[in-house]
Design a protein around this motif. Structure first.
Motif, mmCIF file in Angstrom:
data_model
loop_
_atom_site.group_PDB
_atom_site.id
_atom_site.type_symbol
_atom_site.label_atom_id
_atom_site.label_comp_id
_atom_site.label_asym_id
_atom_site.label_seq_id
_atom_site.Cartn_x
_atom_site.Cartn_y
_atom_site.Cartn_z
ATOM 1 N N SER A 135 0.859 -1.211 0.002
ATOM 2 C CA SER A 135 -0.025 0.210 -0.068
ATOM 3 C C SER A 135 0.812 1.349 -0.083
ATOM 4 O O SER A 135 1.728 1.503 0.728
ATOM 5 C CB SER A 135 -0.950 -0.075 1.225
ATOM 6 N N LYS A 136 0.615 2.229 -0.845
ATOM 7 C CA LYS A 136 1.442 3.539 -1.104
ATOM 8 C C LYS A 136 0.939 4.194 0.115
ATOM 9 O O LYS A 136 1.775 5.318 0.619
ATOM 10 C CB LYS A 136 0.826 4.045 -2.558
ATOM 11 N N ASP A 137 -0.145 4.289 0.589
ATOM 12 C CA ASP A 137 -0.678 5.058 1.650
ATOM 13 C C ASP A 137 0.044 4.599 2.829
ATOM 14 O O ASP A 137 0.354 5.404 3.792
ATOM 15 C CB ASP A 137 -2.350 4.900 1.858
ATOM 16 N N ALA A 138 0.100 3.308 3.324
ATOM 17 C CA ALA A 138 1.231 3.015 4.176
ATOM 18 C C ALA A 138 2.281 3.517 4.187
ATOM 19 O O ALA A 138 2.799 3.867 5.300
ATOM 20 C CB ALA A 138 1.020 1.445 4.502
ATOM 21 N N GLN A 184 3.294 6.215 2.745
ATOM 22 C CA GLN A 184 3.305 7.711 3.200
ATOM 23 C C GLN A 184 3.073 7.875 4.558
ATOM 24 O O GLN A 184 3.664 8.854 5.287
ATOM 25 C CB GLN A 184 2.222 8.337 2.481
ATOM 26 N N GLU A 185 2.259 7.182 5.363
ATOM 27 C CA GLU A 185 2.192 7.247 6.624
ATOM 28 C C GLU A 185 3.465 6.949 7.381
ATOM 29 O O GLU A 185 3.772 7.434 8.494
ATOM 30 C CB GLU A 185 0.847 6.350 7.211
ATOM 31 N N THR A 192 5.597 9.764 7.399
ATOM 32 C CA THR A 192 5.072 10.914 8.299
ATOM 33 C C THR A 192 5.817 10.618 9.629
ATOM 34 O O THR A 192 6.086 11.285 10.384
ATOM 35 C CB THR A 192 3.727 11.225 8.296
#
Length: 162
Positions: free
Chosen positions: A136-139, A141-142, A145
């Motif tokens: 997951s690209k979202d994971a 990015q998290e 952060t």
């Protein structure tokens, strides 16, 4: 589904540091409060050396160097130094090292923090850098952060995004 990944590295742009050193040396050579201080800012091997005739002038020259580094967008976390030391002929010297690579203890702490966050990512230590991978690209990015908020006092950068 393909694996996505990125690398976490701690490195310093040596060309920007060189430009900052040159600008700081020029300013120190021209400023009135450094007249007669024999102030010098220069490369010393892989680090930077500041030499003047008094301890407070070393601190002032360090402030000038830090100002030039900030203007060139070089993180001050990449500097590693102690207090000025007495040197030859009544001068004081400050040796400044540049951080290159993530030390093993800090890399392990970052991996531990990532695993504690329960993100669906796989961190791995590869020499002096970390590789973070996930489906997951979202994971990812998290995770970036999370690492930015707790950077272990390192000038971390994210590279090799696949």
């Amino acid at each position: 589904m393909a694996e996505n990944s990125f690398d976490v590295v701690a490195e310093t742009d040596r060309q920007e540091v060189d430009n900052a050193i040159n600008q700081a040396a020029k300013e120190v050579g021209q400023r009135f409060d450094f007249k007669g201080a024999n102030a010098e800012i220069a490369w010393s091997g892989d680090g930077i050396a500041i030499t003047t005739n008094s301890e407070d002038r070393v601190d002032a020259a360090l402030d000038v160097l830090k100002d030039k580094l900030v203007k060139r967008k070089v993180s001050l976390k990449s500097l590693d130094h102690d207090r000025p030391q007495p040197a030859a002929k009544g001068t004081y010297r400050l040796d400044i090292g540049l951080v290159e690579g993530i030390p093993q203890d800090k890399a392990k702490a970052m991996v531990k923090q990532i695993k504690a966050s329960k993100l669906k990512v796989t961190p791995s230590i590869q020499g002096d850098q970390l590789r973070i991978s996930s489906k997951s690209k979202d994971a990812l990015q998290e995770c970036q952060t999370l690492l930015r908020n707790n950077d272990q006092d390192l000038p971390i950068k994210f590279t090799n995004y696949n």
